[in-house]
Write a protein that holds these residues in place. Sequence first.
Motif, mmCIF file in Angstrom:
data_model
loop_
_atom_site.group_PDB
_atom_site.id
_atom_site.type_symbol
_atom_site.label_atom_id
_atom_site.label_comp_id
_atom_site.label_asym_id
_atom_site.label_seq_id
_atom_site.Cartn_x
_atom_site.Cartn_y
_atom_site.Cartn_z
ATOM 1 N N ARG A 7 0.888 -1.160 0.000
ATOM 2 C CA ARG A 7 0.000 0.000 0.000
ATOM 3 C C ARG A 7 0.922 1.204 0.000
ATOM 4 O O ARG A 7 1.833 1.303 0.807
ATOM 5 N N SER A 56 -4.907 3.090 -3.140
ATOM 6 C CA SER A 56 -4.886 1.853 -3.923
ATOM 7 C C SER A 56 -3.889 0.859 -3.333
ATOM 8 O O SER A 56 -2.841 1.255 -2.837
ATOM 9 N N THR A 57 -4.237 -0.419 -3.425
ATOM 10 C CA THR A 57 -3.335 -1.445 -2.919
ATOM 11 C C THR A 57 -2.702 -2.286 -4.016
ATOM 12 O O THR A 57 -1.799 -3.065 -3.736
ATOM 13 N N ASP A 58 -3.167 -2.144 -5.242
ATOM 14 C CA ASP A 58 -2.551 -2.888 -6.325
ATOM 15 C C ASP A 58 -2.710 -2.114 -7.621
ATOM 16 O O ASP A 58 -3.418 -1.106 -7.687
ATOM 17 N N VAL A 100 1.125 -5.015 2.488
ATOM 18 C CA VAL A 100 -0.293 -5.187 2.845
ATOM 19 C C VAL A 100 -0.487 -6.472 3.577
ATOM 20 O O VAL A 100 0.269 -7.364 3.549
#
Length: 100
Positions: A7, A56-58, A100
């Motif tokens: 993240r 956003s995490t990806d 994450v």
Amino acid sequence: MSPGQARWVLADGWGMVDRPEDGEHGGRVYLAPVRTGEIHVVTGAAAVVARSSLFSTDLPELRDRTADALQVTPEELDDEVLVEVLDDLQRLGAVVGRPV
């Protein structure tokens, strides 16, 4: 660290002022290390990527958020450019990847 493994967060000791309504399409993001106060201005589509990266995490999520903000389809965005902007922000020291 790639977007799929982390993240992206604002680095410790950095401040950010987000002005999406300023300037060109995408606005402006002002970033500065609190210790020195040297202001870095990110504008236009790069500002959208910077802003979207913090939520956003990806990579697919970053692409979707960025596309939505720019009012284009996700297919119109180049993943290499998204990653390049993230890499530039990391080299600057403004953002870091946290697992994450």
